[in-house]
Design a protein around this motif. Structure first.
Motif, PDB file in Angstrom:
ATOM      1  N   PRO A 151      -6.003   8.640 -40.727  1.00 14.24           N
ATOM      2  CA  PRO A 151      -4.733   8.252 -41.345  1.00 14.24           C
ATOM      3  C   PRO A 151      -4.965   7.757 -42.775  1.00 14.24           C
ATOM      4  CG  PRO A 151      -5.093   7.112 -39.237  1.00 14.24           C
ATOM      5  CD  PRO A 151      -6.369   7.793 -39.587  1.00 14.24           C
ATOM      6  N   ASP A 188      -3.228   6.101 -46.420  1.00 17.08           N
ATOM      7  CA  ASP A 188      -2.144   5.507 -47.193  1.00 17.08           C
ATOM      8  C   ASP A 188      -2.134   6.265 -48.523  1.00 17.08           C
ATOM      9  OD1 ASP A 188      -0.607   4.013 -48.997  1.00 17.08           O
ATOM     10  OD2 ASP A 188      -1.013   2.143 -47.935  1.00 17.08           O
ATOM     11  N   ASN A 210      -4.479  13.013 -46.132  1.00 19.29           N
ATOM     12  CA  ASN A 210      -5.057  13.341 -44.837  1.00 19.29           C
ATOM     13  C   ASN A 210      -5.555  14.796 -44.865  1.00 19.29           C
ATOM     14  OD1 ASN A 210      -4.014  14.837 -42.125  1.00 19.29           O
ATOM     15  ND2 ASN A 210      -5.175  12.982 -41.703  1.00 19.29           N
ATOM     16  N   ARG A 268       5.206  13.804 -45.248  1.00 17.36           N
ATOM     17  CA  ARG A 268       4.245  12.746 -44.921  1.00 17.36           C
ATOM     18  C   ARG A 268       4.857  11.631 -44.094  1.00 17.36           C
ATOM     19  NH1 ARG A 268       2.809  13.879 -50.320  1.00 17.36           N
ATOM     20  NH2 ARG A 268       0.751  14.817 -50.496  1.00 17.36           N
ATOM     21  N   ASP A 310       5.398   6.358 -43.993  1.00 22.72           N
ATOM     22  CA  ASP A 310       4.161   5.640 -44.325  1.00 22.72           C
ATOM     23  C   ASP A 310       2.942   6.547 -44.436  1.00 22.72           C
ATOM     24  OD1 ASP A 310       5.362   2.969 -44.125  1.00 22.72           O
ATOM     25  OD2 ASP A 310       5.627   3.531 -42.027  1.00 22.72           O
ATOM     26  N   ALA A 319       2.048   8.548 -41.996  1.00 20.41           N
ATOM     27  CA  ALA A 319       1.480   8.729 -40.655  1.00 20.41           C
ATOM     28  C   ALA A 319       2.029   9.961 -39.938  1.00 20.41           C
ATOM     29  CB  ALA A 319       1.739   7.484 -39.808  1.00 20.41           C
ATOM     30  N   ASP A 362       0.225  12.590 -37.124  1.00 21.90           N
ATOM     31  CA  ASP A 362      -0.906  11.987 -36.408  1.00 21.90           C
ATOM     32  C   ASP A 362      -0.663  12.119 -34.902  1.00 21.90           C
ATOM     33  OD1 ASP A 362      -3.301  10.791 -36.387  1.00 21.90           O
ATOM     34  OD2 ASP A 362      -2.676   8.909 -37.339  1.00 21.90           O
ATOM     35  N   CYS A 413      -8.846   5.003 -29.347  1.00 18.09           N
ATOM     36  CA  CYS A 413      -7.785   4.101 -29.807  1.00 18.09           C
ATOM     37  C   CYS A 413      -7.528   2.975 -28.805  1.00 18.09           C
ATOM     38  CB  CYS A 413      -6.496   4.873 -30.066  1.00 18.09           C
ATOM     39  SG  CYS A 413      -5.638   5.392 -28.568  1.00 18.09           S
TER      40      CYS A 413
END
Ligand SMILES: [Zn+2]
Length: 395
Positions: free
Chosen positions: A143, A145, A181, A222, A225, A227, A230, A246
């Motif tokens: 992930p 930012d 990513n 995207r 945020d 994420a 994912d 996880c």
């Protein structure tokens, strides 16, 4: 800046048009307008006209292209066992590429320094001025930012959480750095380089499972945020109690990734002298038709297919591309995913849907990085900057 100039430049950069007549036909602009814009772009040194390398009888035709003076882009697609790097011109043409054998566990400082050094060597070999690097793009297998240019709580990447990747490379090259990513870059690479129909969903099946989505207008989705896509921690139908990195159980990435299939078959991912041992060994067993290996791959494909069916309902893509080492194994993976999707998804969502394996042999991330860099360079502010530099005589 006139819209016409952007249209003209956009068609040349994407390779859709290489002469004035083609540009006029594709853009719908008047020939005189196209001529004016091309003249301006050539006088500023952004475009140039060169002889085509296409072999035709008689005099070779002249084609418009972005001048090498306008700059270079650098891309690093960082992965767990090794990283791929490329340098490209602003026509999205790859000038040189290399695989750098550095493991991600070595930590961000070591990986980024090694990659930067190799990139500088490639620039040197291609006689490209390091001062004309316009953009660096980095893909990370976790992930990201996007605004901050760093990874956020990635699994299996010690030291990378929050590490300022963009800042680190920005310091070394003195240019803007985009960090994204890796699957986002792959999705963009498939759409831009292979010219596949969008919306396009790319699924990477490797040490985990991730996805990237290119929207109908060719941009990346995207999410709020960064994420979006994912998908590795979505619960698999047959996930059972398999523990995921996880901390949850039954995640699709924990039961159907390349790593999970290797583990299930007792094949080590890498050996001392072969970082890609697992992928090679599994490919060998599949080619030989070993039943347990075939079963394991089909089982994984069915789990992935269930998740893809759900995503097809959500996003209604025109193309789904499967990438990563599992997708390179004959057609077993693709056909099993197709079967699961067609069984689950409704006809309206699948009528024009194409599900295919990547043909880019692991280079889609590099092509995506190049596409993202040029999108940025030829955005309205990017072009304004190019023109400003040109009129200041520094191009
Ligand atoms: Zn998980």
């Amino acid at each position: 800046m006139p819209l016409a100039l952007r249209r003209v430049l956009g068609l040349v950069v994407s390779g859709e048009a290489t002469n004035r007549a083609e540009i006029a036909r594709r853009s719908g602009l008047a020939r005189s307008t196209v001529g004016q814009q091309v003249d301006q772009l050539m006088s500023t040194g952004i475009l140039e006209e060169v002889e085509s390398k296409r072999s035709v009888r008689g005099r070779p035709p002249r084609v418009l292209t972005v001048s090498p003076q306008a700059g270079t882009v650098l891309v690093a697609d960082i992965d767990t066992a090794a990283s791929r790097i490329a340098i490209a011109d602003l026509n999205r043409r790859v000038l040189a590429t290399e695989t750098v054998p550095v493991r991600i566990e070595a930590g961000p400082g070591a990986v980024l320094d090694t990659v930067a050094e190799r990139l500088k060597t490639l620039l040197d070999r291609q006689r490209r001025d390091p001062g004309r690097v316009r953009q660096v793009v980095v893909g990370l297998p976790g992930p990201v930012d996007f605004e901050q240019g760093c990874a956020v709580q990635p699994t299996g990447m010690p030291g990378w959480d929050g590490y300022p990747v963009a800042e680190h490379l920005g310091r070394l090259f003195g240019t803007p750095v985009i960090v994204d990513n890796d699957v986002n870059l792959m999705a963009l690479g498939e759409a831009a380089h292979e010219r596949l129909d969008t919306p396009l969903l790319c699924i990477k099946i490797s040490s985990g499972i991730g996805s990237g989505l290119v929207t109908a207008d060719g941009g990346l989705y995207r999410g709020a945020d960064g994420a979006a896509g994912d998908i590795g921690h979505i619960r698999a139908v047959g996930g059972g109690n398999t523990l995921c990195a996880c901390g949850n159980v039954g995640c699709v990435g924990a039961v159907a990734s390349h790593r999970a299939v290797l583990r299930g078959l007792g094949i080590p991912e890498s050996t001392e002298d072969d970082p890609a041992f697992g992928a090679r060994e599994l490919a060998r067993r599949i080619t030989e038709g070993e039943p347990t290996a075939l079963h394991a791959v089909r089982q994984a494909a069915t789990e992935i297919g269930e998740v893809v069916a759900m995503l097809v309902h959500m996003f209604n893509p025109r193309t789904v591309v499967l990438a990563g080492p599992l997708s390179e194994l004959r057609d077993d993976l693709v056909s099993a995913v197709r079967a699961a999707v067609y069984q689950r998804a409704l006809p309206l969502a699948t009528r024009k849907l194409t599900i295919t394996a990547s043909r880019l042999k692991g280079t889609s991330g590099l092509h995506g990085g190049i596409a993202l860099a040029t999108q940025d360079i030829f955005s309205p502010p990017g072009i304004a900057q190019l023109l400003a530099e040109a009129s200041a005589g520094s191009l």
